[in-house]
Design an enzyme around this catalytic site. Sequence first.
Site, PDB file in Angstrom:
ATOM      1  N   GLY C 149       0.865  -1.120   0.109  1.00  0.00           N
ATOM      2  CA  GLY C 149       0.038   0.135   0.111  1.00  0.00           C
ATOM      3  C   GLY C 149       0.993   1.203   0.056  1.00  0.00           C
ATOM      4  O   GLY C 149       2.091   1.363   0.381  1.00  0.00           O
ATOM      5  N   CYS C 150       0.370   2.636  -0.401  1.00  0.00           N
ATOM      6  CA  CYS C 150       0.975   3.630  -0.465  1.00  0.00           C
ATOM      7  C   CYS C 150       1.379   4.191   0.998  1.00  0.00           C
ATOM      8  O   CYS C 150       2.648   4.246   1.127  1.00  0.00           O
ATOM      9  CB  CYS C 150       0.163   4.696  -1.139  1.00  0.00           C
ATOM     10  SG  CYS C 150      -1.609   4.964  -0.410  1.00  0.00           S
TER      11      CYS C 150
END
Lengths: 344, 344, 344, 344
Positions: C149-150
């Site tokens: 994920g970011c």
Amino acid sequence: MAIRAGIVGGTGYTGVELLRLLAAHPGVDLAVITSRGKAGVAVSEVFPNLRGHVDQPFVEPDEAGLGECDVVFFATPNGTAMEMAPALLEQGVRVIDLGADFRIRDLELWSRWYGMTHHCPAVAAEAVYGLPERHREAIRAARLVANPGCYPTAVQLGLIPLLEAGLVDTRHVVADAKSGASGAGRQPRQHTLLCEAGENFHAYGAGGHRHLPEIRQGLEEAAGGEVGLVFVPHLLPMIRGIHATLYAPLRDPAVDLQAVFETRYADEPFVDVLPPGSHPETRSVRGSNMVRIAVHRPEDSDMALVLAVEDNLVKGAAGQAVQNMNLMFARPETEGLLAPAVLP
Amino acid sequence: MAIRAGIVGGTGYTGVELLRLLAAHPGVDLAVITSRGKAGVAVSEVFPNLRGHVDQPFVEPDEAGLGECDVVFFATPNGTAMEMAPALLEQGVRVIDLGADFRIRDLELWSRWYGMTHHCPAVAAEAVYGLPERHREAIRAARLVANPGCYPTAVQLGLIPLLEAGLVDTRHVVADAKSGASGAGRQPRQHTLLCEAGENFHAYGAGGHRHLPEIRQGLEEAAGGEVGLVFVPHLLPMIRGIHATLYAPLRDPAVDLQAVFETRYADEPFVDVLPPGSHPETRSVRGSNMVRIAVHRPEDSDMALVLAVEDNLVKGAAGQAVQNMNLMFARPETEGLLAPAVLP
Amino acid sequence: MAIRAGIVGGTGYTGVELLRLLAAHPGVDLAVITSRGKAGVAVSEVFPNLRGHVDQPFVEPDEAGLGECDVVFFATPNGTAMEMAPALLEQGVRVIDLGADFRIRDLELWSRWYGMTHHCPAVAAEAVYGLPERHREAIRAARLVANPGCYPTAVQLGLIPLLEAGLVDTRHVVADAKSGASGAGRQPRQHTLLCEAGENFHAYGAGGHRHLPEIRQGLEEAAGGEVGLVFVPHLLPMIRGIHATLYAPLRDPAVDLQAVFETRYADEPFVDVLPPGSHPETRSVRGSNMVRIAVHRPEDSDMALVLAVEDNLVKGAAGQAVQNMNLMFARPETEGLLAPAVLP
Amino acid sequence: MAIRAGIVGGTGYTGVELLRLLAAHPGVDLAVITSRGKAGVAVSEVFPNLRGHVDQPFVEPDEAGLGECDVVFFATPNGTAMEMAPALLEQGVRVIDLGADFRIRDLELWSRWYGMTHHCPAVAAEAVYGLPERHREAIRAARLVANPGCYPTAVQLGLIPLLEAGLVDTRHVVADAKSGASGAGRQPRQHTLLCEAGENFHAYGAGGHRHLPEIRQGLEEAAGGEVGLVFVPHLLPMIRGIHATLYAPLRDPAVDLQAVFETRYADEPFVDVLPPGSHPETRSVRGSNMVRIAVHRPEDSDMALVLAVEDNLVKGAAGQAVQNMNLMFARPETEGLLAPAVLP
């Protein structure tokens, strides 16, 4: 005695701005605020800026007691006001529609642009177009006011001094208009996402925009004849503000444009003609009901260049509606509308 | 009778906000507005949002008749107020400094952070720190009020309910704060150009920021002891608003945090404790003097998480100054400060 | 020979970024780009920046010939990859999931946060977590890569040097993270409209965010034990960029933090440790696969302060996916990923 | 063999964009980058996006070895190139001036608009105006190229198909142009602060802008006669991008405008004529050298409406300069200029 006001459709940007202005208006009692989707929810839960100012829930439009109001504002999608207004008018309620249902006098033209048949042609015929700078006296007496569109307000106020005075060669008038994204409403749509509309700029509706017939109607009334208009709206990467850049070929380039504008608007409380050489900024009217206008004649040109700014949610919508309400109820025209713009 | 107010240094963002608020304040007469650089220029030429509201020119500070004011606000760079305040106080003028000259009680500490020697230690000693939620009674009686900094206001209001009640293990308090660019002022500087600060985000002052000693002073007073604080400010790509995200390890994780905050601020007109689970938005206070606060206890953690927002130019500067003025002159504390925030 | 790549779900922000990077990658043939909603429409009609670069239409996922690809990227909502990946893997296609389906090893935990039952636990067990700075060798050999994920990418890269070296008192780690709005996707939602997210800032998910278990899993692996983490995400009024501000109490405040980071990342092509005293800016990595990190020890504190920036759509999504593809297909790890960030 | 390139004045936005493009250009060796103010400082310290790409310091212009370059780009304030270019040309160095010193053929006119006397009229006479779409062959042979201004590039490319074909009634052409703030440069100036230019929009230079004579020169060359032009620039609240909205009365409204544009630009690598009905977005060319154009004929009007977008720092400055360099050194015209725009 306070004006009992109802708002139909209070969850959009026009709605919240109307609530902000009416909550601070000394002569208004916010009696009813309706929303189908948010009935039962506190207004201030949807709009936390109103915590402590509007302490009531949205209600269903039907249980709304709208008929007991003195005035009902429609901040609804096009097509709603024309369904509900006739019954309200019959009950003696005055109506201000911030949508487009009653703006165009030619209902066939209206149908073509809005893609609906009109529900109440008779009522439409008595509607007064709510641009006080053109129709003040009629507004005072009106039961039903069609509040002008955001672009139409800026474009008309920028051009009518020239057109009323017969100064323009009306075949090639250009209105290059730019609006902040709040004009596109609060419904989630892809093109107004921050990631689409931010750091970006483009025209839209170059093939024809619904505000074109409304603008043309107003300009032709002022000019007393046909006006050849190209109107191109653009979407600005910001929230509030409209800037209209208007180009009008002059019949007599020697006319004193500054004097024309200053004279025309000398007594208007919400039109501010800037000194010669000015470039009005949209932020100078953010949150305020003012329109600021500068007029230029570009070097080596026989054109008038008019720059006009407004807050599309205030003078372009909710503020002008309050101004109209003040007129209709014989309150001071500027009441509740004098707070300075918020800058920066 | 109206309070005669003077403003020294009216050309910055704090200045224009003070002018906006005072112009709309029913109990104030804007007697004098000074600016060295803009003397002779109309205020409304610099700030067109004030056209029609402030119709006077900036004047030189020396010819200013400041001595005839009831109160003088300093919206000046640090170091100016301490030069001019003593003479004004002697003439019976009350002073509110929106700069930092009188905020830190320990003048040696002040000198270290601000890089100047203090000009008037005696006067400094009588200054009252203008956070009404902590020092309301002293402010009422004060001749000289040190208006708190923008970050310090948000961070203190977010933490004092916990610290006053002795709920925090004070060794590892974190204040992660974010401010809009108006906090950096109106002087042209490269890092606040739209092309530098827009579409960009970064921390600054991680090695130490001037607001740190002011915040620590306030927190330690509230805690009655030392507070180990890490304070990291960040620059937001927007104009107005501060968001403080505050992390405080709890001595007893079972405490009812919501009740602590609601009780502490029950009578405060400008602190709004949001319902449990809320995330306050900076725009909910844009242009308004409110601080909105939510308190959380993150899952599986013994920390309190406090989220506090303010408009850095209002409760973080000009609005709090007006609130202090109202207290000093026995006006209603909220006078001129009740307009709802402008949203969107 | 070129890698034949397929993209499932090419109409979101992760999709268009993947297309931009792969279109310019010298070793990739964009074989198939699917979209249910836009099948038959030219990719470059949806994303005009790709006119002349991607000259093919979106196709339905089923007719897509995905099985003939060497690698398929899933840029889809959570839950899609776990349905389609098993069949592709059986056909010998390698899979990189930019969604969350394979990121959490504990599938019960996964189900709790994502509200679904996992469709293919056996396949999930072999997934490699695609953070090259931690799992480079496993990625090279993987059939199935779970692209991080970011937020987890930025937070992990900012903390693992400290955790791997055992330098942190792991009970009270704070990750205060801020993301541009593109992290919220291209689906029209009210809170990411320009008029809601612009000129505004707030935290969200303070009660728990889906990236929390992913971050904790990574941090605990690096630390070799439990990590008490408070993670608070915030929405920035801008399009691209994540800034993680990380606070970690140190076991031994005398450690040379700068050396720890420089040594740890000496050979990493996409992690840039800035000189002491730096404040990384999100724009310095806009459009680029770099993460830039600065480490501070605030005065009078025993905490490490780490500032880490990434482009959430590049190193936080599509760029890291390409980096993983390069590793899986024995291409140079930096291929197609070396364009400098676009500034300003 | 690589082209040895020098850049004079590398610290502005045009400079950093030139560095970004040249650093990624396979046929260029960045030999010398000068700056008076930053001599001795690493380029990547000023522009952290270039860390790892440009690993050299700025040097003083005098010690610069500019004379040993094959080409020198001037990314300097107006007036610098005309002082330094003659000596370089004598040494056999080719020169591309991104400033305005050599753009206007009529030096008296130039002096009036730029407020300086020209230093080298003889050299100016041989300068080639670097708009490849008009002067490709001359550019190939040129020693000295005057790189066009940002507005002039967009306006000319939008109008020349109509003017070259004699389709326009040239008395009343309107160019309503909007630019991101990066066009105003990196020097700290008040009006381009985020707090002034953000969330704000206004026209400027309505009384006359320096790009007017440059635009008129180009349009009149294309038209083969006088062009009555009103040009109004506006400042957009964003960083990159120019949008020109162009209004031209047609001699024969029946002409097939779409065909005119498609034919004129059929072989142009950097002009993209969009399908009928399109509205080009500035972000579709962000970071790219493309110009995208749409042409409309508004309903009921005999006017052509042209919408043209460019990135003011790329096709409007640095990218066009690289395109010119490619032509001058017989490299493929598109080399180093093909990366897709970054969207969102």
